[in-house]
Design an enzyme around this catalytic site. Sequence first.
Site, PDB file in Angstrom:
ATOM      1  N   ASP A  92     -13.566  88.024 -42.215  1.00 40.66           N
ATOM      2  CA  ASP A  92     -13.333  89.406 -42.630  1.00 40.66           C
ATOM      3  C   ASP A  92     -12.194  89.401 -43.655  1.00 40.66           C
ATOM      4  O   ASP A  92     -11.620  88.358 -43.957  1.00 40.66           O
ATOM      5  CB  ASP A  92     -13.037  90.303 -41.433  1.00 40.66           C
ATOM      6  CG  ASP A  92     -11.737  89.972 -40.727  1.00 40.66           C
ATOM      7  OD1 ASP A  92     -10.927  89.209 -41.284  1.00 40.66           O
ATOM      8  OD2 ASP A  92     -11.524  90.484 -39.610  1.00 40.66           O
ATOM      9  N   GLY A  94      -9.306  91.315 -43.641  1.00 42.37           N
ATOM     10  CA  GLY A  94      -8.016  91.827 -43.210  1.00 42.37           C
ATOM     11  C   GLY A  94      -7.945  93.341 -43.247  1.00 42.37           C
ATOM     12  O   GLY A  94      -6.938  93.919 -42.849  1.00 42.37           O
ATOM     13  N   GLY A  95      -9.011  94.007 -43.712  1.00 38.49           N
ATOM     14  CA  GLY A  95      -8.992  95.466 -43.812  1.00 38.49           C
ATOM     15  C   GLY A  95      -8.788  96.146 -42.477  1.00 38.49           C
ATOM     16  O   GLY A  95      -8.047  97.131 -42.377  1.00 38.49           O
ATOM     17  N   PHE A  96      -9.431  95.633 -41.426  1.00 41.55           N
ATOM     18  CA  PHE A  96      -9.269  96.252 -40.106  1.00 41.55           C
ATOM     19  C   PHE A  96      -7.855  96.047 -39.587  1.00 41.55           C
ATOM     20  O   PHE A  96      -7.284  96.924 -38.942  1.00 41.55           O
ATOM     21  CB  PHE A  96     -10.279  95.684 -39.110  1.00 41.55           C
ATOM     22  CG  PHE A  96     -10.182  96.328 -37.751  1.00 41.55           C
ATOM     23  CD1 PHE A  96     -10.742  97.576 -37.525  1.00 41.55           C
ATOM     24  CD2 PHE A  96      -9.522  95.696 -36.711  1.00 41.55           C
ATOM     25  CE1 PHE A  96     -10.644  98.190 -36.280  1.00 41.55           C
ATOM     26  CE2 PHE A  96      -9.428  96.291 -35.462  1.00 41.55           C
ATOM     27  CZ  PHE A  96      -9.985  97.545 -35.254  1.00 41.55           C
ATOM     28  N   ASP A 146     -11.191  96.284 -47.910  1.00 41.18           N
ATOM     29  CA  ASP A 146     -11.477  97.712 -47.768  1.00 41.18           C
ATOM     30  C   ASP A 146     -10.413  98.358 -46.904  1.00 41.18           C
ATOM     31  O   ASP A 146      -9.587  97.679 -46.295  1.00 41.18           O
ATOM     32  CB  ASP A 146     -12.856  97.918 -47.116  1.00 41.18           C
ATOM     33  CG  ASP A 146     -12.900  97.428 -45.671  1.00 41.18           C
ATOM     34  OD1 ASP A 146     -12.191  96.437 -45.366  1.00 41.18           O
ATOM     35  OD2 ASP A 146     -13.622  98.013 -44.861  1.00 41.18           O
ATOM     36  N   GLN A 194     -18.252 102.206 -46.083  1.00 39.79           N
ATOM     37  CA  GLN A 194     -17.339 103.032 -45.294  1.00 39.79           C
ATOM     38  C   GLN A 194     -17.798 104.492 -45.387  1.00 39.79           C
ATOM     39  O   GLN A 194     -18.936 104.748 -45.747  1.00 39.79           O
ATOM     40  CB  GLN A 194     -15.899 102.846 -45.774  1.00 39.79           C
ATOM     41  CG  GLN A 194     -15.292 101.491 -45.428  1.00 39.79           C
ATOM     42  CD  GLN A 194     -14.982 101.337 -43.940  1.00 39.79           C
ATOM     43  OE1 GLN A 194     -15.140 102.265 -43.133  1.00 39.79           O
ATOM     44  NE2 GLN A 194     -14.550 100.140 -43.542  1.00 39.79           N
ATOM     45  N   GLY A 221     -15.974 100.463 -40.216  1.00 34.91           N
ATOM     46  CA  GLY A 221     -15.420 101.757 -39.844  1.00 34.91           C
ATOM     47  C   GLY A 221     -16.142 102.455 -38.720  1.00 34.91           C
ATOM     48  O   GLY A 221     -15.989 103.673 -38.558  1.00 34.91           O
ATOM     49  N   ASP A 271     -20.391  91.058 -34.587  1.00 35.05           N
ATOM     50  CA  ASP A 271     -19.268  90.322 -34.019  1.00 35.05           C
ATOM     51  C   ASP A 271     -18.461  91.277 -33.154  1.00 35.05           C
ATOM     52  O   ASP A 271     -18.504  92.491 -33.363  1.00 35.05           O
ATOM     53  CB  ASP A 271     -18.349  89.755 -35.114  1.00 35.05           C
ATOM     54  CG  ASP A 271     -17.405  90.822 -35.648  1.00 35.05           C
ATOM     55  OD1 ASP A 271     -16.227  90.839 -35.244  1.00 35.05           O
ATOM     56  OD2 ASP A 271     -17.845  91.666 -36.457  1.00 35.05           O
ATOM     57  N   HIS A 339     -19.475  82.082 -20.252  1.00 33.69           N
ATOM     58  CA  HIS A 339     -20.593  82.880 -19.739  1.00 33.69           C
ATOM     59  C   HIS A 339     -20.889  84.069 -20.635  1.00 33.69           C
ATOM     60  O   HIS A 339     -22.045  84.294 -21.021  1.00 33.69           O
ATOM     61  CB  HIS A 339     -20.316  83.391 -18.325  1.00 33.69           C
ATOM     62  CG  HIS A 339     -21.249  84.510 -17.967  1.00 33.69           C
ATOM     63  ND1 HIS A 339     -22.566  84.304 -17.612  1.00 33.69           N
ATOM     64  CD2 HIS A 339     -21.086  85.871 -18.016  1.00 33.69           C
ATOM     65  CE1 HIS A 339     -23.165  85.469 -17.432  1.00 33.69           C
ATOM     66  NE2 HIS A 339     -22.288  86.438 -17.668  1.00 33.69           N
TER      67      HIS A 339
END
Length: 375
Positions: A92, A94-96, A146, A194, A221, A271, A339
């Site tokens: 990703d 790094g936007g989140f 983003d 977004q 988002g 993910d 598991h």
Amino acid sequence: MTFKLQYTDDYSSARAGKITTAHGEILTPIFMPVGTVGSVKAVHFSELKKQVLAQIILGNTYHLYLRPGLDILHKAGGLHKFIGWDRPILTDSGGFQVFSLTGIRKLSEVGCEFQSHIDGSRHIFTPESVMDTERVIGADIIMAFDECPPGASDWQYARHSLTLTHNWLDRCIKRFNERPPLYGYEQSLFPIVQGCTFKDLRQESAKYVADKGCDGNAIGGLAVGEPTEVMYDMVEVVNEILPKNKPRYLMGVGTPWNILENIERGVDMFDCVMPTRNGRNALLFTYDGTINIRNKKWEDDFTPIDRYGCDVDRVTTKAYLHHLFKAKEYLALQIASIHNLSFYLQLVGDARKHIMMGDFTKWKRSVINDMQRRL
């Protein structure tokens, strides 16, 4: 990277395909275990391959940028060689993490200035620097930079945020095209749709992203606080516009039932930290329902964790795993994480099988309610 659409469901938008990268093939729909700093918590790579059957893992640009840092990753020859993983990787942007650093970050047209959560040092991410960083990390699939607006954002904030994300996307694409890959194989850039929970903004963003003609597209988002049904509605809106001949990646989602619902709506890639995070907290996912293995009811249950699961599931009893959690043994975290991850990979594999057989919708309806029960 190439994507071949192999099967489609007659009664929904579910589809099965094959992504081919420099580090191997990925059969979709697929779930990607999250390896934030170059490791999937409590799970060794040999277990990811043999028990979980992971085809691709995810790394996080923000965390890898801070530790171990770009100099080490470059000297190692990229993340694949640094961690010893020879299958595909997605990073990703790094936007989140920027979104989650509210209070110690400042957004502008230039980019995002932020303080490290580790030592308070100051850094700046721009679309250009993020593309350079993801080149150094060397993942097969990389995300555009983003802003991820909060789920409760009003229209005005979402509008401003979307404009910023689209401007940053143009700069990401320009930089990506200017700088060649570093390690002798191609990388693929995915833009991110977004627009928060607003249909008009989501439609605008999906059109803007689709027109860029990248190898695949992501939907960001969502699963950030909005009601589940709203998430499903936004995915439907976006997937009506995103090209069918490109993979679609729904970022950060989610529960097993979220995944099935979004496969039905045409999503290919997922993910989430949920299988490992919940596993470390003694919550197990199964087709029969969720299990809090710390509960006393499992104390003398000598049946396997999951007779349909991986080897670890079939030889480990619920009573033994209950004991390990009560004793605070590290092995408990390992077994529970293996598991849950193997269940998620089994789930998307079963979904693929039923798409190919032509009965996905019927199968989904037969399993989705039981999975949500608390056992």
